[in-house]
Motif scaffolding. Structure first.
Motif, mmCIF file in Angstrom:
data_model
loop_
_atom_site.group_PDB
_atom_site.id
_atom_site.type_symbol
_atom_site.label_atom_id
_atom_site.label_comp_id
_atom_site.label_asym_id
_atom_site.label_seq_id
_atom_site.Cartn_x
_atom_site.Cartn_y
_atom_site.Cartn_z
ATOM 1 N N GLN B 96 0.590 -1.125 0.029
ATOM 2 C CA GLN B 96 0.061 -0.070 0.015
ATOM 3 C C GLN B 96 0.846 1.194 -0.039
ATOM 4 O OE1 GLN B 96 -3.615 -0.131 0.671
ATOM 5 N NE2 GLN B 96 -3.550 -2.087 0.169
ATOM 6 N N SER B 100 1.430 4.159 -3.502
ATOM 7 C CA SER B 100 0.500 4.919 -3.093
ATOM 8 C C SER B 100 -0.294 5.564 -4.289
ATOM 9 C CB SER B 100 1.345 6.143 -2.102
ATOM 10 O OG SER B 100 2.396 6.279 -2.864
ATOM 11 N N GLU B 125 -6.477 -1.800 -3.574
ATOM 12 C CA GLU B 125 -5.819 -0.772 -4.044
ATOM 13 C C GLU B 125 -5.983 0.534 -3.409
ATOM 14 O OE1 GLU B 125 -6.244 1.408 -8.435
ATOM 15 O OE2 GLU B 125 -7.288 -0.384 -7.998
ATOM 16 N N PRO B 126 -4.736 1.011 -3.094
ATOM 17 C CA PRO B 126 -4.694 2.314 -2.158
ATOM 18 C C PRO B 126 -5.698 3.301 -2.888
ATOM 19 C CG PRO B 126 -2.427 1.576 -2.952
ATOM 20 C CD PRO B 126 -3.450 0.663 -3.544
ATOM 21 N N LYS B 127 -6.199 4.040 -1.609
ATOM 22 C CA LYS B 127 -7.062 5.414 -2.349
ATOM 23 C C LYS B 127 -6.149 6.154 -3.207
ATOM 24 C CE LYS B 127 -11.047 4.989 -0.006
ATOM 25 N NZ LYS B 127 -10.869 4.409 1.255
ATOM 26 N N GLY B 128 -7.016 6.812 -4.211
ATOM 27 C CA GLY B 128 -6.060 7.634 -5.372
ATOM 28 C C GLY B 128 -5.602 7.021 -6.306
ATOM 29 N N PRO C 179 -9.176 -2.868 3.805
ATOM 30 C CA PRO C 179 -7.983 -2.506 2.803
ATOM 31 C C PRO C 179 -6.447 -3.146 3.260
ATOM 32 C CG PRO C 179 -8.836 -0.320 3.895
ATOM 33 C CD PRO C 179 -9.761 -1.647 4.143
#
Lengths: 389, 132, 254
Positions: B96, B100, B125-128, C179
């Motif tokens: 993560q 990023s 999946e990381p945010k963004g 997550p």
């Protein structure tokens, strides 16, 4: 020798190959569905986690091993009459092994990672050894079958190194089916499989199935190609089928005795499930009774020398033997181990259309390869008998 | 069929098999002439190399797949969470954190004309990330 | 001065040849890079669990909910192809053949949580053809989802029904993605991991932390002072299917 073989085939043979190709295509289409969605398209479940694919794999390992029933008498006991069909047996073995590998492949959740078995070898796993012995057996038979046939084609004696390989292939045949049986009989908590009888029973039933199939193939070859394996060879094979089938049925009955006389529930469950149903699960009752009836029919026809000697009855007996044991080893035995599940419940399994389509495709591929092998074989035989090299 | 025809058939099969990757990619994606912006940002690239625990961007390019496999083994098979680099630095293992901006992974793979990484079919999946 | 590479051409050729032939399988040629535990990691010689089923009320699924949420375990629409890590079973089902029709009715209704037993002699590990499932030195039986080929030999070999196969893509069936933990790809087998990912950063298993009745104890079986050993020393406990020789490490106070 390949080019001659192809030129001498007729339109009927080519139509047969085309029909098989169509079935192979259907199988391929079904597999593409399975690849897309995963094994969820099959009837398997968390409780019955192996089904038709692994059953068929097991059955065809038996067919592959049974080639030894013509090779062994010919090479070790000098049974000359089998000389004409040892190559038929070896090619049957090669085809069966190819089918086995395909059945394993379609059963994998992650077929793209198949090579992990070789990248991370795990000698503690029976499946690892199964891969080793099956590959070995494949090459042994391909090499010896091909070289022996080539020798006949050219009229020059096969090279010296072929003989030792043939001798090695004999115990090797026993090993492939033993190791396959050990996949089942070595795991705790599946009482239907957990018996030392599994490997011997597998071998016995294989030695009934394979020679029965060889008889059917020999009769078909004579009818469609004019190649005659010889009455004596068929007679000898039918005796092998008789003994092997008797021993198989004896062993199955012995399982019943142990289960029902001891009254240990976990040993009775699978057998009850097959023949009368258990806890409402009864999808195997019909095919189990078909199996039992065919076994009985085959035994009656085989044990009686009159019917065994009669070609029509022998055909019926061999077909019964083959179908009965294809039911037993090709699906029932595998599913039986999962009855009951670890919580004492019954989860039903029945193959889906996609699953059946894939299996039909692999059978068709087997028949396709076998037809090509045998047309080659028959051409070589014809030419060598006519004296054309 | 005579031998010549067999040979010809074999040759055609051979050529088809060998050119298979090229044929498959014909007309598919014209290689992007413009490299992704991040590839030219020396500082960002060095940062990325640092996060993976490799010396520089060249080593990143050569070894990132291998290091990621090592990370997986250290975490899953050894139960450890810190990666010790060859020069003794300690890097917390985190996909993560490393990715990023996962879109960058896709852009670079695209630019190189290779398959997109399939990490995000399982790892969240990381945010963004513009992912997929 | 640097030492020249002291490997003769012949040795190199032999080595590459051997590797190419698969005599030395590629997997064994890789030397694992160095790793270090997280500073807060919880470590033990032999992790084990004790479940006091007397404290498990009928219908309770709190441990299951907590575990499945943390580990992104899906709710598959077809129960026959569902994925489960820990879930309640009746006494009868958890201990088949160990029961009779006249048992304590209150006990029959209790929700016995069942999960991977992290056996000391695990048959699933023995049968795995790729070592995708393996036993760690701390006794946790782990799954390597990157390596599993989906042959399901381990599912046949597990006498506890603890393993699930991803028959279909689980992603669409996960109510709420966590997550911090990956989901799985279709085609691999999965099961309880004794919260390896939490132990590694200093947290106790999620089921244990979530249980309001404090029915789950977790600790080192090799440490006489651990809560697990103390509970075992002072209670009558059962393990599932001991006669199979797998030596399960989930114990039940009944």
């Amino acid at each position: 020798m390949l080019e001659h073989a192809w030129n001498e085939t007729g339109p009927r043979f080519k139509a047969w190959l085309a029909a098989l190709l169509l079935l192979i295509g259907i199988g391929g289409f079904c597999y593409s569905i399975q690849l897309g969605t995963g094994l969820g398209v099959t009837g398997m479940s968390r409780d019955v986690s192996w089904g038709l694919y692994i059953g068929q794999f097991t059955f065809f390992v038996g067919v592959a091993a049974s080639a030894v029933m013509v090779v062994l008498p010919y090479y070790l006991h000098d049974v000359k009459v089998f000389g004409r069909i040892t190559v038929v047996g070896e090619f049957l073995a090669v085809t069966a092994v190819i089918m086995c590998i395909l059945f394993i492949l379609v059963d994998l959740g992650m077929p793209s990672r198949l090579l992990n078995i070789m990248l991370y070898p795990s000698p503690g796993s029976v499946l690892f050894w199964d891969m080793v012995v099956l590959n070995g057996y494949f090459f042994l038979n391909l090499l010896t079958g091909w070289k022996v046939l080539e020798a006949e084609y050219t009229g020059i004696k096969a090279p010296d190194w072929v003989k030792p390989l043939i001798y090695i292939a004999i115990p090797w045949a026993f090993s492939i089916h033993t190791v396959t049986a050990f996949i089942y009989s070595g795991i705790p908590g599946r009482d239907f499989w957990l018996t030392a009888l599994t490997a011997p029973k597998f071998l016995a039933s294989a030695f009934a199935t394979g020679p029965a199939l060889l008889i059917l193939i020999s009769l078909a070859l004579r009818r469609f190609t004019g190649f005659d394996a010889g009455q004596e060879a068929v007679r000898r094979l039918s005796i092998i089928v008789t003994y092997a089938m008797s021993i198989t049925v004896f062993m199955i009955l012995a399982e019943f005795f142990t289960a029902f006389y001891s009254q240990v529930p976990s040993h009775m469950y699978a057998l009850k499930y097959f023949f009368v149903g258990l806890y409402g699960g009864n999808s195997f009752v019909l095919i189990s009774w078909i199996f039992a009836t065919l076994c009985l029919l085959a035994l009656i026809l085989l044990l009686n020398p009159k019917t065994r000697g009669d070609e029509t009855w022998l055909t019926v007996a061999c077909a019964s033997t083959f179908i009965a044991l294809a039911i037993e080893k090709g699906i029932s035995f595998t599913v039986g181990g999962f009855i009951t599940n670890p919580f004492g419940r019954v989860t039903e399994y029945w193959p889906t259309a996609v699953e059946v389509g894939i299996v039909v495709g692999i059978w068709a591929l087997g028949a396709f390869l076998l037809s090509l092998f045998y047309s080659l074989f028959v051409t070589v035989k014809r030419r060598s008998e006519r004296g054309i090299a | 069929m005579n031998k010549n025809r067999l040979v010809a058939l074999g040759l055609i099969l051979f050529v088809l098999l060998f050119t298979f990757p090229v044929v498959m990619n014909l007309g598919k994606s014209v290689a992007k002439t413009q490299p992704p912006a991040m590839l030219q940002d020396q500082k960002a690239m060095q940062e990325l190399a640092d996060k993976l625990g490799v010396k520089n961007i060249d080593e990143f390019r050569e070894r990132h797949k291998q290091v990621l496999a090592e990370w997986k083994d250290i975490v899953v098979r050894d139960g450890k969470r810190v990666y010790v680099t060859k020069d003794g630095r300690e890097i917390p293992i985190s996909l993560q954190n490393l990715a990023s901006q996962p879109q960058y992974c896709n852009d670079c793979h695209d630019y190189a004309g290779i398959e997109k990484p399939n990490c995000w079919t399982c790892h969240v999946e990381p945010k963004g990330g513009a992912g997929k | 001065m640097k030492k020249p590479l002291s490997i003769s051409r012949r040795t190199l050729l032999k080595a590459t040849g051997a590797a190419a032939l698969g005599i030395i399988p590629a997997g064994t040629l890789l030397v694992r890079a160095a790793g270090k535990p997280h500073p807060k990691a919880l470590q033990a010689k032999n992790w084990a669990m004790v479940i006091n089923a007397k404290l498990c009320p009928p219908g309770c699924r709190i441990c299951q909910e907590a575990c499945h949420k943390v580990h992104n375990v899906p709710n598959m629409p077809d129960p026959k192809q569902d994925v489960k890590w820990i879930w309640p079973e009746s006494y009868n089902s958890a201990f088949p053949y160990e029961t009779h029709p006249y048992t304590d009715q209150a006990n029959e209704k209790r929700a016995y949580p069942v999960l991977c037993n992290h056996c000391e002699n695990p048959s699933c590990v023995r049968v795995c053809p790729t070592k995708a499932t393996f036993q760690r030195p701390d006794g946790v039986v782990m799954m390597d989802y990157h390596r599993c080929i989906g042959c399901r030999f381990c599912m046949a070999a597990c006498p506890y029904g603890a393993r699930s196969f991803n028959f279909k893509d689980p992603r669409p069936h996960i109510p709420q993605l966590n997550p911090a933990y990956p989901t799985r790809t279709p085609g691999v087998v999965e099961k309880c991991n004794f919260c390896d990912e939490r132990l590694a950063v200093g947290q106790m298993p999620a089921c244990m932390e979530a249980c309001p009745a404090k029915a789950i104890l977790f600790g080192d079986l090799n440490d006489p002072a651990s809560p697990v050993r103390q509970a075992l020393a002072s209670n009558v406990t059962l393990q599932r299917k001991t006669k199979l020789g797998t030596r399960p490490k989930v114990f039940y106070i009944v």
